[in-house]
Design a protein around this motif. Structure first.
Motif, PDB file in Angstrom:
ATOM      1  N   ILE A 128       0.853  -1.173   0.000  1.00 10.56           N
ATOM      2  CA  ILE A 128       0.000   0.000   0.000  1.00 10.56           C
ATOM      3  C   ILE A 128       0.896   1.233   0.000  1.00 10.56           C
ATOM      4  O   ILE A 128       2.030   1.180   0.455  1.00 10.56           O
ATOM      5  CB  ILE A 128      -0.930   0.045   1.237  1.00 10.56           C
ATOM      6  CG1 ILE A 128      -0.166  -0.372   2.477  1.00 10.56           C
ATOM      7  CG2 ILE A 128      -2.159  -0.799   1.029  1.00 10.56           C
ATOM      8  CD1 ILE A 128      -1.015  -0.509   3.687  1.00 10.56           C
ATOM      9  N   ALA A 129       0.380   2.313  -0.545  1.00  8.18           N
ATOM     10  CA  ALA A 129       1.184   3.540  -0.613  1.00  8.18           C
ATOM     11  C   ALA A 129       0.515   4.603   0.229  1.00  8.18           C
ATOM     12  O   ALA A 129      -0.690   4.565   0.451  1.00  8.18           O
ATOM     13  CB  ALA A 129       1.293   4.014  -2.057  1.00  8.18           C
TER      14      ALA A 129
ATOM     15  N   PHE B 164      11.740   6.039  -6.487  1.00 11.68           N
ATOM     16  CA  PHE B 164      12.272   5.370  -5.287  1.00 11.68           C
ATOM     17  C   PHE B 164      11.572   4.051  -4.936  1.00 11.68           C
ATOM     18  O   PHE B 164      12.241   3.030  -4.759  1.00 11.68           O
ATOM     19  CB  PHE B 164      12.239   6.355  -4.116  1.00 11.68           C
ATOM     20  CG  PHE B 164      12.953   5.888  -2.884  1.00 11.68           C
ATOM     21  CD1 PHE B 164      14.321   5.742  -2.860  1.00 11.68           C
ATOM     22  CD2 PHE B 164      12.237   5.587  -1.740  1.00 11.68           C
ATOM     23  CE1 PHE B 164      14.983   5.310  -1.713  1.00 11.68           C
ATOM     24  CE2 PHE B 164      12.881   5.153  -0.587  1.00 11.68           C
ATOM     25  CZ  PHE B 164      14.257   5.013  -0.581  1.00 11.68           C
ATOM     26  N   PRO B 165      10.225   4.032  -4.857  1.00  7.75           N
ATOM     27  CA  PRO B 165       9.572   2.756  -4.518  1.00  7.75           C
ATOM     28  C   PRO B 165       9.848   1.673  -5.549  1.00  7.75           C
ATOM     29  O   PRO B 165       9.974   0.492  -5.199  1.00  7.75           O
ATOM     30  CB  PRO B 165       8.083   3.100  -4.506  1.00  7.75           C
ATOM     31  CG  PRO B 165       7.971   4.560  -4.578  1.00  7.75           C
ATOM     32  CD  PRO B 165       9.268   5.134  -5.024  1.00  7.75           C
TER      33      PRO B 165
ATOM     34  N   ARG C 276       4.631   9.630  -6.195  1.00  7.33           N
ATOM     35  CA  ARG C 276       5.417   8.568  -5.567  1.00  7.33           C
ATOM     36  C   ARG C 276       4.506   7.439  -5.121  1.00  7.33           C
ATOM     37  O   ARG C 276       4.894   6.289  -5.094  1.00  7.33           O
ATOM     38  CB  ARG C 276       6.170   9.160  -4.382  1.00  7.33           C
ATOM     39  CG  ARG C 276       7.281   8.305  -3.887  1.00  7.33           C
ATOM     40  CD  ARG C 276       8.106   9.030  -2.875  1.00  7.33           C
ATOM     41  NE  ARG C 276       7.315   9.399  -1.722  1.00  7.33           N
ATOM     42  CZ  ARG C 276       7.766  10.148  -0.712  1.00  7.33           C
ATOM     43  NH1 ARG C 276       8.987  10.607  -0.736  1.00  7.33           N
ATOM     44  NH2 ARG C 276       6.990  10.447   0.305  1.00  7.33           N
TER      45      ARG C 276
ATOM     46  N   ARG D  61       3.762   2.750  -8.289  1.00  5.98           N
ATOM     47  CA  ARG D  61       3.899   1.277  -8.204  1.00  5.98           C
ATOM     48  C   ARG D  61       2.555   0.563  -8.168  1.00  5.98           C
ATOM     49  O   ARG D  61       2.495  -0.611  -7.797  1.00  5.98           O
ATOM     50  CB  ARG D  61       4.780   0.888  -7.037  1.00  5.98           C
ATOM     51  CG  ARG D  61       4.223   1.257  -5.697  1.00  5.98           C
ATOM     52  CD  ARG D  61       5.283   1.092  -4.641  1.00  5.98           C
ATOM     53  NE  ARG D  61       4.833   1.676  -3.404  1.00  5.98           N
ATOM     54  CZ  ARG D  61       4.437   0.961  -2.365  1.00  5.98           C
ATOM     55  NH1 ARG D  61       4.447  -0.334  -2.414  1.00  5.98           N
ATOM     56  NH2 ARG D  61       4.028   1.564  -1.281  1.00  5.98           N
TER      57      ARG D  61
END
Lengths: 394, 281
Positions: free
Chosen positions: A78-79, A99-100, A147, A151
């Motif tokens: 999860i973000a 980054f992720p 960000r 993903r």
């Protein structure tokens, strides 16, 4: 994408303080759910428990059907977007967003494609090589969102993401958050203390108070059918007017008027076993200038006459403020709401009443006006428990 | 504050120029004097001229020909670098814990490290001398590195924890959410942001170890571990009637060079305000 289920989730700190108590929420796949409440109500703690940044004391958290209580944040897929954005200052926008993916060991071509896609969606393409320090607040906020979306996580968690923006930008970002969520179709849990954000953004709203869920429902449903005094007072701007009132022989006596109860309300009160002393709640828009109404409409409610203290013309309609004689309604819920907006220390005498009336109203500042209100829209609450006595049920 | 507005007058400028000059002269005259001495020949050494009448590099050639000085320089560099690395690495970990974590005994740890820093080193020299002699550390590199670390650690813990406190905690949470393990979060997010603090601390610790004379003179006995400040005091002239002033001056100039190099090297990394833009504001 996945559904998130909180099953009797409780958070108790080592010092014994209970932050969140027995929270049951079922968040459907792709749903946009808002956790709202005054500061200290446990909404951020709940979000952090979903994220995995705080341990769950008891209860179970399931994401996509799997128990994740013991999983580290990175294994929950999860973000999260933080209130302060929490961008990495030593990286460019591109590196921040990548980054992720880099941590997930995605190959370079895919990283490049995904970052560019996200930048396109968020209108950040020309800023990709700048550092966060050189961006405006709105741009930083978008980078934080970028960000999170790169993903394609199972869910987004947002911790008051718009509260650091100025008022105009906030309204603009609100629409883009909503559009983004619809576009991606990803489950989103959004924490805010702003009831306007809660009303406008969410598919469903969870109102919390003191670590306890007060009511869960669609924004309009919460607005029309608050289950208790707290929800009634928290949702809506300007907020609902509350007055002490007495129930006697099928009439409702208050400093506004003596009002014969409608059949619908009388039935609800009977099944709710209402006490004699109640708190009466009327939303500002359920008032109208009596001069503008025909007799048939006037018969559906009651009127009162008062002196207009303040008159605000919004163009589309007018807000007329009155001060009525008598004691203010008191209850624990109302005191807490007043403390949250900071109005607790403003000395007031009498009952403050806000009415929203038609722009065509001839009401003048300082003069008296006859104001009508809708008898069937009145809501009655038990002053001791805060329960809505006129609540029609699910 | 009219000066900030750009209304600089000539009088104002010259007042500042004079003031700056006084400060610079005050600070640099002893250094220049030592440099001047180091370039003088033995004959003109005591002629009292600030600018040498006869220039020579003999003093420099001489000190590099004595194995004593070269050995000492090697010892100094080795001991200072090893002490700095160990003190900064340990200090970084301790400071991170002090700044971020809540653990039992944290206050005691901070208090004790402050106590170590306040302790007069002179009073520790004799016990340390006895201890090191009996455990066989006397006149060895570790014999100096250990006390240096002890006295450098409080300094590095204090400076570094101030730097760590400046880094917003939310960055770590964000890194965790982005899929980083705690080690990755530290390495990729916290460490780069703490870098200016680490370099500042490294410079301070290096200078502390490099300049030490007390331990260096007391805990060493031969050139096996004697550092430059101690070795300088053992310099002798070419004959017993000759004063080693020239060679001492040359050596003193030589040993300031590594410090200058060290500072210049790391100064570039000390960029103030590296964390700006991380969070709102």
């Amino acid at each position: 994408m996945a559904e998130i289920v909180l099953d009797k989730v409780t958070k108790r700190y080592p010092d014994g303080a209970l932050a969140v108590s027995d929270v049951d929420i079922e968040i459907a796949d792709g749903e946009f759910i808002i956790l709202v409440g005054p500061s200290g109500c446990g909404k951020s703690t709940t979000l952090n428990m979903i994220a995995g940044l705080e341990d769950i004391t008891s209860g179970e958290l399931r994401i996509g059907g799997n128990r994740v209580n013991e999983r580290a944040p990175k294994d929950r897929d999860i973000a999260m977007v933080f209130q302060s954005y929490a961008l990495y200052p030593h990286m460019t926008v591109r590196e921040n967003m990548a980054f992720p993916l880099r941590l997930a060991k995605v190959d370079n071509a895919t990283v490049e494609r995904k970052v560019n896609d996200a930048a396109e969606i968020l209108d950040l393409t020309q800023h990709l090589d700048r550092r966060p320090a050189n961006l405006s607040g709105g741009q930083r906020q978008r980078v934080a969102m970028g960000r999170a979306i790169v993903r394609s996580p199972k869910a987004f968690l947002m911790d008051e993401p718009l509260s650091n923006l100025d008022a105009k930008l906030r309204v603009q970002m609100r629409t883009s958050v909503s559009r983004l969520q619809k576009q991606l179709g990803t489950t989103m849990v959004y924490v805010t203390h702003d009831q306007v954000e809660a009303m406008t953004l969410g598919d469903r709203v969870v109102v919390m108070r003191g670590g306890v869920v007060q009511q869960i429902g669609a924004p309009q449903y919460l607005y029309d059918h608050p289950s208790n005094l707290f929800v009634a007072g928290f949702i809506g701007s300007p907020s609902m007017n509350f007055l002490p009132a007495t129930l006697e022989d099928g009439t409702l006596r208050s400093s506004l008027a003596e009002l014969p109860l409608t059949d619908r309300i009388r039935k609800l009160l009977e099944s709710a076993d209402a006490p004699r002393e109640v708190i009466m709640g009327v939303r500002p828009e359920h008032f109208e200038d009596a001069a503008l109404l025909d007799d048939a409409s006037r018969a559906r409610g009651a009127t009162f006459t008062g002196q207009v203290d303040v008159l605000e013309s919004m163009g589309s309609d007018k807000y007329a403020y009155f001060t009525l004689s008598g004691e203010q309604a008191t209850s624990a819920e109302l005191a807490e709401l007043a403390a949250d907006v900071g109005s607790a220390d403003v000395p007031t005498s009498g009952i403050q009443l806000v009415t929203r009336i038609s722009a065509a109203s001839p009401a003048r500042l300082g003069q008296s006006a006859e104001i009508w209100f809708d008898a069937d829209k009145v809501q009655l609450f038990d002053p001791s428990s805060g329960r809505n006595l006129t609540f029609a049920g699910e | 504050m009219a000066g900030l507005g750009g209304t600089e007058t000539l009088g104002r400028k010259s007042r500042w120029a004079i003031l700056d000059l006084v400060v610079v002269v005050y600070a640099l005259v002893p250094v220049l004097w030592i440099m001047s001495l180091s370039f003088k020949t033995t004959k003109t050494l005591t002629d009292g001229n600030f600018i040498p009448r006869e220039w020579t590099l003999d003093n420099y050639k001489a000190i590099f020909q004595t194995s004593e000085f070269v050995r000492a320089l090697g010892n100094s560099i080795g001991i200072a670098i090893i002490s700095t690395v160990i003190a900064v690495v340990l200090g970084t970990m301790a400071a991170y814990a002090v700044a971020r974590l809540d653990f039992p005994g944290k206050k005691a740890l901070v208090g004790v490290s402050l106590l170590v820093a306040m302790f007069p080193q002179v009073s520790l020299v004799s016990p340390l001398f006895e201890i090191e002699r009996s455990v066989g550390l006397f006149n060895t590199w570790p014999g100096l590195i250990l006390p240096y670390i002890t006295f450098a650690l409080p300094l590095s813990i204090y400076t570094l924890s101030a730097f760590f406190r400046e880094i917003p905690w939310e960055l770590e949470k964000a890194a965790k959410m982005d899929g980083a393990t705690p080690a990755q979060a530290f390495r990729k997010v916290i460490a780069p942001l703490a870098a200016p603090g680490v370099f500042t601390t490294a410079i301070l610790v290096f200078i502390l170890c490099w300049n030490d004379f007390l331990f260096a003179i007391s805990l060493t006995s031969t050139s096996a571990s004697r550092t430059v400040p101690a070795a300088l005091s053992f310099f002798t002239g070419a004959s017993q009637f000759e004063d080693p002033t020239g060679s001492i001056s040359a050596a003193a100039v030589v040993i300031t060079v590594p410090i200058i190099v060290f500072v210049l090297l790391f100064q570039r990394r000390i960029v103030a305000g590296l964390t700006s833009g991380a969070v709102k504001g």
